[in-house]
Design a protein around this motif. Sequence first.
Motif, PDB file in Angstrom:
ATOM      1  N   ALA A 148      37.693  33.472  45.192  1.00 33.01           N
ATOM      2  CA  ALA A 148      37.248  32.418  44.280  1.00 33.01           C
ATOM      3  C   ALA A 148      35.769  32.651  44.014  1.00 33.01           C
ATOM      4  O   ALA A 148      34.895  32.158  44.728  1.00 33.01           O
ATOM      5  CB  ALA A 148      37.487  31.045  44.891  1.00 33.01           C
ATOM      6  N   THR A 149      35.477  33.441  42.989  1.00 33.04           N
ATOM      7  CA  THR A 149      34.115  33.933  42.775  1.00 33.04           C
ATOM      8  C   THR A 149      33.116  32.825  42.482  1.00 33.04           C
ATOM      9  O   THR A 149      31.917  33.019  42.654  1.00 33.04           O
ATOM     10  CB  THR A 149      34.104  34.960  41.632  1.00 33.04           C
ATOM     11  OG1 THR A 149      34.644  34.352  40.449  1.00 33.04           O
ATOM     12  CG2 THR A 149      34.947  36.180  42.000  1.00 33.04           C
ATOM     13  N   GLY A 155      27.900  31.561  46.559  1.00 31.29           N
ATOM     14  CA  GLY A 155      26.579  31.488  45.951  1.00 31.29           C
ATOM     15  C   GLY A 155      26.267  32.470  44.847  1.00 31.29           C
ATOM     16  O   GLY A 155      25.136  32.934  44.750  1.00 31.29           O
ATOM     17  N   GLY A 156      27.218  32.835  44.017  1.00 37.58           N
ATOM     18  CA  GLY A 156      26.932  33.745  42.921  1.00 37.58           C
ATOM     19  C   GLY A 156      26.550  35.140  43.368  1.00 37.58           C
ATOM     20  O   GLY A 156      25.864  35.867  42.638  1.00 37.58           O
ATOM     21  N   ARG A 157      27.012  35.559  44.558  1.00 32.08           N
ATOM     22  CA  ARG A 157      26.627  36.870  45.082  1.00 32.08           C
ATOM     23  C   ARG A 157      27.706  37.920  44.905  1.00 32.08           C
ATOM     24  O   ARG A 157      27.652  38.990  45.513  1.00 32.08           O
ATOM     25  CB  ARG A 157      26.228  36.742  46.556  1.00 32.08           C
ATOM     26  CG  ARG A 157      24.842  36.116  46.704  1.00 32.08           C
ATOM     27  CD  ARG A 157      24.461  35.817  48.142  1.00 32.08           C
ATOM     28  NE  ARG A 157      25.348  34.801  48.704  1.00 32.08           N
ATOM     29  CZ  ARG A 157      26.109  34.993  49.761  1.00 32.08           C
ATOM     30  NH1 ARG A 157      26.126  36.163  50.351  1.00 32.08           N
ATOM     31  NH2 ARG A 157      26.861  34.020  50.227  1.00 32.08           N
ATOM     32  N   VAL A 158      28.710  37.637  44.082  1.00 41.33           N
ATOM     33  CA  VAL A 158      29.737  38.636  43.779  1.00 41.33           C
ATOM     34  C   VAL A 158      29.163  39.593  42.737  1.00 41.33           C
ATOM     35  O   VAL A 158      28.902  39.212  41.597  1.00 41.33           O
ATOM     36  CB  VAL A 158      31.024  37.981  43.262  1.00 41.33           C
ATOM     37  CG1 VAL A 158      32.065  39.042  42.935  1.00 41.33           C
ATOM     38  CG2 VAL A 158      31.571  36.996  44.299  1.00 41.33           C
ATOM     39  N   ILE A 159      28.965  40.850  43.123  1.00 42.21           N
ATOM     40  CA  ILE A 159      28.304  41.813  42.237  1.00 42.21           C
ATOM     41  C   ILE A 159      29.271  42.838  41.664  1.00 42.21           C
ATOM     42  O   ILE A 159      28.868  43.683  40.859  1.00 42.21           O
ATOM     43  CB  ILE A 159      27.163  42.536  42.965  1.00 42.21           C
ATOM     44  CG1 ILE A 159      27.701  43.326  44.161  1.00 42.21           C
ATOM     45  CG2 ILE A 159      26.092  41.553  43.410  1.00 42.21           C
ATOM     46  CD1 ILE A 159      26.665  44.252  44.806  1.00 42.21           C
ATOM     47  N   GLY A 160      30.526  42.783  42.060  1.00 38.88           N
ATOM     48  CA  GLY A 160      31.502  43.725  41.530  1.00 38.88           C
ATOM     49  C   GLY A 160      32.909  43.216  41.761  1.00 38.88           C
ATOM     50  O   GLY A 160      33.186  42.548  42.754  1.00 38.88           O
ATOM     51  N   GLU A 161      33.818  43.520  40.805  1.00 40.59           N
ATOM     52  CA  GLU A 161      35.203  43.081  40.930  1.00 40.59           C
ATOM     53  C   GLU A 161      36.137  44.142  40.369  1.00 40.59           C
ATOM     54  O   GLU A 161      35.777  44.892  39.450  1.00 40.59           O
ATOM     55  CB  GLU A 161      35.439  41.779  40.160  1.00 40.59           C
ATOM     56  CG  GLU A 161      34.658  40.579  40.660  1.00 40.59           C
ATOM     57  CD  GLU A 161      34.945  39.341  39.815  1.00 40.59           C
ATOM     58  OE1 GLU A 161      36.120  38.905  39.766  1.00 40.59           O
ATOM     59  OE2 GLU A 161      33.994  38.825  39.185  1.00 40.59           O
ATOM     60  N   GLY A 186      35.900  44.765  36.270  1.00 45.54           N
ATOM     61  CA  GLY A 186      34.849  44.003  35.630  1.00 45.54           C
ATOM     62  C   GLY A 186      34.860  42.543  36.051  1.00 45.54           C
ATOM     63  O   GLY A 186      35.690  42.091  36.846  1.00 45.54           O
ATOM     64  N   ALA A 187      33.929  41.785  35.520  1.00 46.30           N
ATOM     65  CA  ALA A 187      33.758  40.384  35.886  1.00 46.30           C
ATOM     66  C   ALA A 187      35.053  39.602  35.689  1.00 46.30           C
ATOM     67  O   ALA A 187      35.718  39.722  34.661  1.00 46.30           O
ATOM     68  CB  ALA A 187      32.633  39.763  35.062  1.00 46.30           C
ATOM     69  N   GLY A 188      35.432  38.831  36.690  1.00 45.59           N
ATOM     70  CA  GLY A 188      36.623  37.995  36.618  1.00 45.59           C
ATOM     71  C   GLY A 188      37.902  38.673  37.025  1.00 45.59           C
ATOM     72  O   GLY A 188      38.939  38.013  37.185  1.00 45.59           O
ATOM     73  N   SER A 189      37.883  39.994  37.241  1.00 47.14           N
ATOM     74  CA  SER A 189      39.135  40.713  37.493  1.00 47.14           C
ATOM     75  C   SER A 189      39.718  40.434  38.878  1.00 47.14           C
ATOM     76  O   SER A 189      40.910  40.661  39.108  1.00 47.14           O
ATOM     77  CB  SER A 189      38.929  42.219  37.311  1.00 47.14           C
ATOM     78  OG  SER A 189      37.932  42.706  38.185  1.00 47.14           O
ATOM     79  N   ALA A 190      38.899  39.939  39.811  1.00 45.89           N
ATOM     80  CA  ALA A 190      39.407  39.625  41.147  1.00 45.89           C
ATOM     81  C   ALA A 190      39.286  38.140  41.462  1.00 45.89           C
ATOM     82  O   ALA A 190      39.392  37.738  42.620  1.00 45.89           O
ATOM     83  CB  ALA A 190      38.663  40.433  42.204  1.00 45.89           C
ATOM     84  N   ASP A 191      39.084  37.323  40.439  1.00 41.66           N
ATOM     85  CA  ASP A 191      38.921  35.877  40.632  1.00 41.66           C
ATOM     86  C   ASP A 191      40.274  35.256  40.952  1.00 41.66           C
ATOM     87  O   ASP A 191      41.171  35.207  40.101  1.00 41.66           O
ATOM     88  CB  ASP A 191      38.314  35.246  39.380  1.00 41.66           C
ATOM     89  CG  ASP A 191      37.932  33.789  39.588  1.00 41.66           C
ATOM     90  OD1 ASP A 191      38.306  33.216  40.634  1.00 41.66           O
ATOM     91  OD2 ASP A 191      37.272  33.218  38.700  1.00 41.66           O
ATOM     92  N   SER A 192      40.429  34.764  42.166  1.00 40.94           N
ATOM     93  CA  SER A 192      41.721  34.218  42.589  1.00 40.94           C
ATOM     94  C   SER A 192      42.006  32.839  42.009  1.00 40.94           C
ATOM     95  O   SER A 192      43.091  32.292  42.225  1.00 40.94           O
ATOM     96  CB  SER A 192      41.782  34.151  44.121  1.00 40.94           C
ATOM     97  OG  SER A 192      40.773  33.306  44.626  1.00 40.94           O
ATOM     98  N   GLU A 193      41.064  32.280  41.269  1.00 39.27           N
ATOM     99  CA  GLU A 193      41.303  30.992  40.613  1.00 39.27           C
ATOM    100  C   GLU A 193      41.698  31.178  39.149  1.00 39.27           C
ATOM    101  O   GLU A 193      41.779  30.204  38.391  1.00 39.27           O
ATOM    102  CB  GLU A 193      40.064  30.109  40.731  1.00 39.27           C
ATOM    103  CG  GLU A 193      39.782  29.688  42.175  1.00 39.27           C
ATOM    104  CD  GLU A 193      38.611  28.738  42.311  1.00 39.27           C
ATOM    105  OE1 GLU A 193      38.769  27.696  42.977  1.00 39.27           O
ATOM    106  OE2 GLU A 193      37.530  29.039  41.759  1.00 39.27           O
TER     107      GLU A 193
END
Length: 686
Positions: A148-149, A155-161, A186-193
């Motif tokens: 859940a990025t 804290g907004g520390r996800v720098i790669g997905e 890319g951004a959002g590709s591993a967002d579990s939400e």
Amino acid sequence: MKKWLVSGVIVALAATAIASAPAHAAPADLDGQATSAPPSVEPGLRTRAAAGKIRVNVVTKTRADLPDAASTGQVLQTLSRFPMVTLRVDAAALDRLATRPGVVSVSEDRPVPPVLAESVPLIGGDRTRAAGLTGAGSAVAVLDTGVATGHPFLGGRVIGEACFSPVDADYSATSLCPNGTAQQEGAGSADSEQGACADPALDCDHGTHVAGIAVGNGQSVSGAPPAGVAPGASLVAIQVFSKFTSEDFCGAGAAPCVLSFTSAQVAGLEKVLQLKEAGTPLVAANLSLGSGRYTVSCDTDPRKQAIDGLLAAGVATVVAAGNNGYGDAVSAPACVPSAITVGSTTDDDTVSAFSNRGPLLDLFAPGTSIVSSVPGDGWAPLSGTSMAAPHVTGALAVLRQAFPQAGIAELESAMKTTGKPIAYTGATTPRLRLDGAALPQPTPTPTPTPPADPGAVWPPYFVNMDDYAIPDRGRVDSPIDVSDILDKGPAQLHVWVSIRHPWVGDLKLQLISPDGKVFPLREPSPDGSDFIDETYDVDATSVTTPNGTWKLRATDDYAPDSGFIDGWSMDFPFFENWDDRNIPDKGVVTSPITVTGWLPGNAPAKATVYAEIHHTWVGDLKIDLISPNGMVYKLRLPAPQDNGDVIWETYPVDGSASPANGTWTLRVEDVTAGDTGYLDGWWIKF
């Protein structure tokens, strides 16, 4: 890497062990294998293929051998770096693969499940955080069910997905990538939400929980744990799971579920390597997943080449040991020898009942009822070796900050050599103590061997038991040498005297200090007894040089009797408290001593404190002396590597800035959870 033992939490599916083959360090070249050796084919694979086509991972000696291997079946996945291809094959295709000279191993691309606030202080993470070691400057990768990025703990520390989520109708597998494809970056590709993982029925909480343990930061976040292990580190989130709807894979009544193909894990590990080579400061990749039962290293596991490649690039692969409760085995890929395999312990440092363990284990870490982040900006306690592994992953980021020039092998060694040994049937494995590995450690005062006579460790007792003849109408001096005891005389010096004489009333007794001051002890009297056995209290505050030779002078003032000094002693003042006081786990206990009537001014510069403490891990303890005016004297600092269980120690104290009279307090603090003990007693001597 499998020289020590560690456990982790993994729910394992039934799996057939892969036949072992020689280990190879080079990820892109397996030509160390003899050309005449037949491929290692997972036992039972042909029987399963005869019942219908299956997914297999084929490892070849070099990438040049891949086209020949790929020609035997339907290609499902290829990699850009490692010599592995994922195929769909039947029994005939397996037979063809077995004849290809470039093939090293063939194993089923089997889907496996994930391996499911007090733990960070338990490993000393609160102390490393307080010392400014937060993992800043490093990144860790979590290969899991996505993250859940947007969770405030991260804290907004996800720098790669990235997302590698195979789609295969024969396995009822569909994608969990937010865009519905089998691969997304890319951004959002591993967002579990986002996407299919947002469905609560799929239970994609696992990856967010794991990430929070490794790098969570609860500062200014309402209701959050204080922090994960490395709250300053960055995070790379990689989704490697797919959605399964068949009970054949999920289990009866458990569909739908999330499982991870081995091929997806290898693709994720390859992505980590690409990011590392592109400049992302990755130090560890976390795999809290697996299946199977392995009592020896699985050198032909298709993930080994990727794990080896990451290690060569300076990235550790941390793997959960599994949750089957095996006493002598771990799951795969925890069995890969170049991985760091982690098992689970409880808050009281016993092995978690569910945790796999044994000779393939490297480290233990807390894994029971660990509170961390879950999707929906929430928090939940979970248990498993899955929760233990990210403690080690975060620890590597902290250690990289502490030792920026050290290699992975050195960091792993630091964790093992400073860990707390956890013994269990058949083995002993260190439990992570991050503060011991990352922080400079004071040299502990050596613990003395307890004396046969406990009084031998009490404050110095100066005595002269030699006989000295007292001549009739004469005098004699009996000396006692005092050294390193005081810098001024005490107000209560106890002097004991034993004399044999036919008429003790003839005698005059005096105490003479090293600086020549004379203190009368006894004057002649009509006393007709024949011995003296008396103690005299002397106010020696006028003595400016207490170290040196003190003399007992006996003078016979009258004829006609003579006798002898049988012996005498000087007892310099000390004060004691021998009431037992329990030391709570991660708590503080104090023990007071009240000093009265000793000196009108300050304490001497050469005071001495003795403490006797029994504790299951004395390196957890910090000991301070607090003077009557509140001054704190540090006697002993924590030393996490000191695993002794008793303290018999004396400490010099310069008390010259504190008043002698009043209440002195010994304070004992247990700074790390997991052990308890008690203060047996202490004394202070001026």
